[in-house]
Design a protein around this motif. Sequence first.
Motif, PDB file in Angstrom:
ATOM      1  N   ASN A  83       2.368   2.738   2.499  1.00 52.67           N
ATOM      2  CA  ASN A  83       1.777   3.504   3.586  1.00 52.67           C
ATOM      3  C   ASN A  83       2.471   3.286   4.916  1.00 52.67           C
ATOM      4  OD1 ASN A  83       1.078   0.842   4.092  1.00 52.67           O
ATOM      5  ND2 ASN A  83      -0.886   1.387   4.949  1.00 52.67           N
ATOM      6  N   GLN A  84       2.007   4.029   5.900  1.00 55.86           N
ATOM      7  CA  GLN A  84       2.286   3.819   7.315  1.00 55.86           C
ATOM      8  C   GLN A  84       0.931   3.836   8.016  1.00 55.86           C
ATOM      9  OE1 GLN A  84       5.139   3.421   9.123  1.00 55.86           O
ATOM     10  NE2 GLN A  84       6.397   3.418   7.288  1.00 55.86           N
ATOM     11  N   PRO A  94      -0.351  10.569  -0.846  1.00 54.66           N
ATOM     12  CA  PRO A  94      -0.474  10.389   0.601  1.00 54.66           C
ATOM     13  C   PRO A  94       0.018   9.020   1.063  1.00 54.66           C
ATOM     14  CG  PRO A  94      -2.595  10.022  -0.429  1.00 54.66           C
ATOM     15  CD  PRO A  94      -1.657  10.503  -1.518  1.00 54.66           C
ATOM     16  N   ALA A  95       0.525   8.962   2.302  1.00 53.95           N
ATOM     17  CA  ALA A  95       1.002   7.700   2.865  1.00 53.95           C
ATOM     18  C   ALA A  95       0.528   7.472   4.292  1.00 53.95           C
ATOM     19  CB  ALA A  95       2.523   7.649   2.825  1.00 53.95           C
ATOM     20  N   GLU A  96       0.213   8.549   5.039  1.00 55.95           N
ATOM     21  CA  GLU A  96      -0.144   8.359   6.444  1.00 55.95           C
ATOM     22  C   GLU A  96      -0.996   9.507   6.954  1.00 55.95           C
ATOM     23  OE1 GLU A  96       2.029   7.489  10.734  1.00 55.95           O
ATOM     24  OE2 GLU A  96       3.213   8.317   9.099  1.00 55.95           O
ATOM     25  N   ALA A 109      -8.374  -1.908   2.040  1.00 56.70           N
ATOM     26  CA  ALA A 109      -8.170  -1.047   0.877  1.00 56.70           C
ATOM     27  C   ALA A 109      -8.890  -1.528  -0.375  1.00 56.70           C
ATOM     28  CB  ALA A 109      -6.681  -0.883   0.588  1.00 56.70           C
ATOM     29  N   GLY A 113      -1.592   1.384   8.467  1.00 61.47           N
ATOM     30  CA  GLY A 113      -2.773   0.705   7.943  1.00 61.47           C
ATOM     31  C   GLY A 113      -3.470  -0.157   8.983  1.00 61.47           C
ATOM     32  N   ILE A 115      -5.736   3.694   3.211  1.00 64.87           N
ATOM     33  CA  ILE A 115      -4.405   3.115   3.409  1.00 64.87           C
ATOM     34  C   ILE A 115      -3.824   3.378   4.795  1.00 64.87           C
ATOM     35  CG2 ILE A 115      -3.833   3.142   0.957  1.00 64.87           C
ATOM     36  CD1 ILE A 115      -2.013   5.609   1.599  1.00 64.87           C
ATOM     37  N   SER A 116      -4.414   4.301   5.551  1.00 66.54           N
ATOM     38  CA  SER A 116      -3.866   4.633   6.861  1.00 66.54           C
ATOM     39  C   SER A 116      -5.002   5.046   7.781  1.00 66.54           C
ATOM     40  CB  SER A 116      -2.846   5.773   6.724  1.00 66.54           C
ATOM     41  OG  SER A 116      -2.263   6.093   7.971  1.00 66.54           O
ATOM     42  N   ALA A 118      -6.583   7.062  -0.222  1.00 71.72           N
ATOM     43  CA  ALA A 118      -5.610   7.480  -1.235  1.00 71.72           C
ATOM     44  C   ALA A 118      -6.133   7.382  -2.658  1.00 71.72           C
ATOM     45  CB  ALA A 118      -4.339   6.639  -1.112  1.00 71.72           C
ATOM     46  N   LEU A 163       0.811  -1.225   0.000  1.00 73.51           N
ATOM     47  CA  LEU A 163       0.000   0.000   0.000  1.00 73.51           C
ATOM     48  C   LEU A 163       0.840   1.268   0.000  1.00 73.51           C
ATOM     49  CD1 LEU A 163      -2.804  -1.035   2.532  1.00 73.51           C
ATOM     50  CD2 LEU A 163      -2.900  -1.039   0.027  1.00 73.51           C
TER      51      LEU A 163
END
Length: 193
Positions: free
Chosen positions: A84-85, A180-182, A102, A87, A132-133, A146, A82
């Motif tokens: 991400n951080q 985006p990741a988190e 997701a 999840g 994702i987060s 996301a 993903l």
Amino acid sequence: MRILPLLALGVAVAACSMDQDSSRSFPLAPSLDRTNNVVGQVYTMSNATAGNSVLAFNRSSDGSLTAAGSYSTGGLGTGGGLGNQGGIQLDRSGKTLIVVDAGSNEISSFRVNGDGSLTWADKVASGGTMPISVTISGQLVYVLNAGGAGNISGFTLSSDGDLAPIAGSTRPLSTSASGPAEVAFDPTGTKLV
């Protein structure tokens, strides 16, 4: 105990540690078998397209892990990383676990039992596409979606693990190309970043 977010093979992990100097302290469950040096649990998700699951492991005092169960979220994964951080997250008390689904645009919640096993509690639409987060502060849960242009959406969390959307909480990201990741609350729980 404290909750440590980890990233392993593109899958978010939440871990419990017995460090007593942490601000996220709660006692070791009395039902854990101390003769086997079990000091906590580690939870990760499968992110499988056929059905997402939370995978649980007992953590020994030497850091070794032993499989302790698999718990269906009732949702779907994407089958891939993903990027991400966060999840999968435990609340501050260590009694509720929230995980993103997701592939089905949902989030799922579990109650954490005294022995570290999980009981499925709830599943709701994430308020967008490809969550994702997720982050938790008290009875507030926010999820980062996301997919599409991306957004964040808020939920309230009951003591039983039930999730309810917060009216008017869905907000777009600053740009559709933000990558985006988190999503996370600051340490005071008063700001969302």
